[in-house]
Design a protein around this motif. Structure first.
Motif, PDB file in Angstrom:
ATOM      1  N   ALA A   1       0.834  -1.210   0.000  1.00  0.00           N
ATOM      2  CA  ALA A   1       0.000   0.000   0.000  1.00  0.00           C
ATOM      3  C   ALA A   1       0.866   1.256   0.000  1.00  0.00           C
ATOM      4  O   ALA A   1       0.556   2.246  -0.674  1.00  0.00           O
ATOM      5  N   ARG A   2       1.977   1.245   0.745  1.00  0.00           N
ATOM      6  CA  ARG A   2       2.876   2.394   0.794  1.00  0.00           C
ATOM      7  C   ARG A   2       3.562   2.595  -0.557  1.00  0.00           C
ATOM      8  O   ARG A   2       3.724   3.731  -1.025  1.00  0.00           O
ATOM      9  N   ILE A   3       3.948   1.503  -1.181  1.00  0.00           N
ATOM     10  CA  ILE A   3       4.610   1.599  -2.492  1.00  0.00           C
ATOM     11  C   ILE A   3       3.639   2.142  -3.545  1.00  0.00           C
ATOM     12  O   ILE A   3       3.972   3.054  -4.310  1.00  0.00           O
ATOM     13  N   TYR A   4       2.417   1.594  -3.543  1.00  0.00           N
ATOM     14  CA  TYR A   4       1.456   1.969  -4.584  1.00  0.00           C
ATOM     15  C   TYR A   4       0.964   3.406  -4.417  1.00  0.00           C
ATOM     16  O   TYR A   4       0.976   4.187  -5.374  1.00  0.00           O
ATOM     17  N   PHE A   5       0.525   3.742  -3.207  1.00  0.00           N
ATOM     18  CA  PHE A   5      -0.201   4.996  -3.010  1.00  0.00           C
ATOM     19  C   PHE A   5       0.665   6.148  -2.515  1.00  0.00           C
ATOM     20  O   PHE A   5       0.207   7.291  -2.520  1.00  0.00           O
ATOM     21  N   LEU A   6       1.884   5.879  -2.102  1.00  0.00           N
ATOM     22  CA  LEU A   6       2.764   6.975  -1.681  1.00  0.00           C
ATOM     23  C   LEU A   6       3.854   7.229  -2.711  1.00  0.00           C
ATOM     24  O   LEU A   6       3.996   8.342  -3.219  1.00  0.00           O
ATOM     25  N   HIS A   7       4.601   6.209  -3.058  1.00  0.00           N
ATOM     26  CA  HIS A   7       5.720   6.401  -3.985  1.00  0.00           C
ATOM     27  C   HIS A   7       5.260   6.401  -5.450  1.00  0.00           C
ATOM     28  O   HIS A   7       5.570   7.329  -6.203  1.00  0.00           O
ATOM     29  N   ALA A   8       4.550   5.378  -5.850  1.00  0.00           N
ATOM     30  CA  ALA A   8       4.188   5.242  -7.270  1.00  0.00           C
ATOM     31  C   ALA A   8       3.123   6.250  -7.690  1.00  0.00           C
ATOM     32  O   ALA A   8       3.237   6.892  -8.737  1.00  0.00           O
ATOM     33  N   LEU A   9       2.096   6.383  -6.878  1.00  0.00           N
ATOM     34  CA  LEU A   9       0.980   7.252  -7.273  1.00  0.00           C
ATOM     35  C   LEU A   9       1.402   8.710  -7.382  1.00  0.00           C
ATOM     36  O   LEU A   9       0.899   9.440  -8.245  1.00  0.00           O
ATOM     37  N   LYS A  10       2.323   9.135  -6.531  1.00  0.00           N
ATOM     38  CA  LYS A  10       2.770  10.527  -6.577  1.00  0.00           C
ATOM     39  C   LYS A  10       3.381  10.863  -7.934  1.00  0.00           C
ATOM     40  O   LYS A  10       3.082  11.903  -8.528  1.00  0.00           O
ATOM     41  N   ASN A  11       4.219   9.997  -8.448  1.00  0.00           N
ATOM     42  CA  ASN A  11       4.838  10.243  -9.751  1.00  0.00           C
ATOM     43  C   ASN A  11       3.867   9.969 -10.900  1.00  0.00           C
ATOM     44  O   ASN A  11       4.014  10.522 -11.981  1.00  0.00           O
TER      45      ASN A  11
END
Length: 326
Positions: free
Chosen positions: A232-242
């Motif tokens: 969830a942190r990878i998808y919605f914090l790191h990936a989604l931001k970019n």
């Protein structure tokens, strides 16, 4: 950032100058405005005298110079039909249009972001195929057909929602009124907002899916997975931001486009906004109102795109560094 803002403002002024020339130059091709102002019993001599009085017989450059001189003072002409300043007439209808665009944008954001992310994370699931199938259908169907179908199904057959009008409104501030704060107003807003959102929603779902899929294959996402970060942190914090950076850019353009698309939506639902007003002005050959509408919509495009560029620079540090080095 200040230098960039000044440069964007200068570009915006140039764009508005071009829009004003194009808008003003097409008025001669719209028909004779005197057709709506005077009756058939008025003689040709009286018509010519009235044209001279209104300045319609002056050369184009003379008319345009007079128009620009007044426009710089906030005067975009007098509406032939309403007998009021054209800008005041448009500004009175603008809240209804912006309200419709806001509701449609909210629907697009709330549906496209989770749907696009899900399609990127689970590309082979049946739900992804269903979402993408509906997105292709949404792109293919014109907005006025969606509006007509929604009226037939939800208003005529089921009787759940009203089919036309804005509903009850309440004053908020500065004499502005909104239907967002009344139950009747919200019920009138649902179908027009869904119809307007339907033309942009498939685009954003597919855009977010495409960008998210690309970001999930980058090295920093693989490194985050290797570190053992939660999905969830990878998808919605790191990936989604970019993922959202190009979406913001496209979204800024599409917001302005939705203002133009409201012409069809407002006409079908008899929504009392700028788009419906524009079509009435075309039918009446109310050229000052037509020109004022085109300039106001052009200004909305320029302002929204400038704000999007500034927001993009605030979100993406790389853009700020690149601009500072220019």
């Amino acid at each position: 950032m200040l230098l960039f803002l000044m440069r964007r403002l200068m570009q915006g002024l140039i764009v508005m100058f071009v829009i004003s020339i194009i808008s003003f130059s097409i008025q001669d091709n719209l028909g004779d405005p005197l057709r709506e102002l005077v009756g058939m019993s008025v003689s040709e001599a009286e018509r010519d005298a009235l044209r001279d009085e209104m300045g319609l017989n002056d050369p184009f450059l003379t008319q345009y110079a007079r128009f620009m001189g007044n426009a710089l003072q906030g005067d975009l002409g007098q509406s032939y039909f309403f007998k009021e300043p054209a800008l005041d007439v448009i500004l009175a209808k603008m809240p209804a249009t912006l309200e419709l665009v806001f509701a449609a944008s909210l629907i697009i954001i709330l549906i496209s972001v989770p749907a696009g992310v899900y399609c990127a994370i689970k590309p082979d699931s049946w739900l992804t195929k269903l979402i993408l199938g509906f997105s292709i259908l949404g792109i293919s169907v014109p907005v006025f057909l969606t509006a007509i179908f929604s009226i037939y199904f939800f208003s005529i057959e089921l009787g759940w929602l009203p089919s036309y009008g804005r509903g009850d409104v309440v004053p908020v501030f500065g004499g502005l009124e909104t239907s967002l704060l009344t139950r009747d107003g919200l019920s009138h807003l649902i179908l027009p907002a869904i119809s307007l959102a339907s033309i942009m929603l498939p685009l954003f779902i597919r855009l977010i899916r495409s960008e998210m899929s690309e970001v999930l294959h980058t090295e920093y996402v693989k490194f985050a997975r290797a570190k053992g970060l939660k999905k969830a942190r990878i998808y919605f914090l790191h990936a989604l931001k970019n993922t959202m950076l190009p979406v913001i850019t496209v979204g800024g353009v599409q917001i302005g486009t939705m203002v133009a698309y409201t012409i069809l939506t407002e006409t079908v639902f008899q929504w009392p906004g700028m788009g419906f007003l524009f079509l009435e002005a075309v039918n009446r050959v109310d050229t000052p109102l037509i020109v004022a509408y085109l300039i106001v919509v052009g200004a909305i495009f320029v302002v929204v795109n400038t704000l999007v560029d500034l927001l993009y620079g605030l979100i993406n540090p790389t853009v700020r560094l690149a601009r500072s080095g220019q």
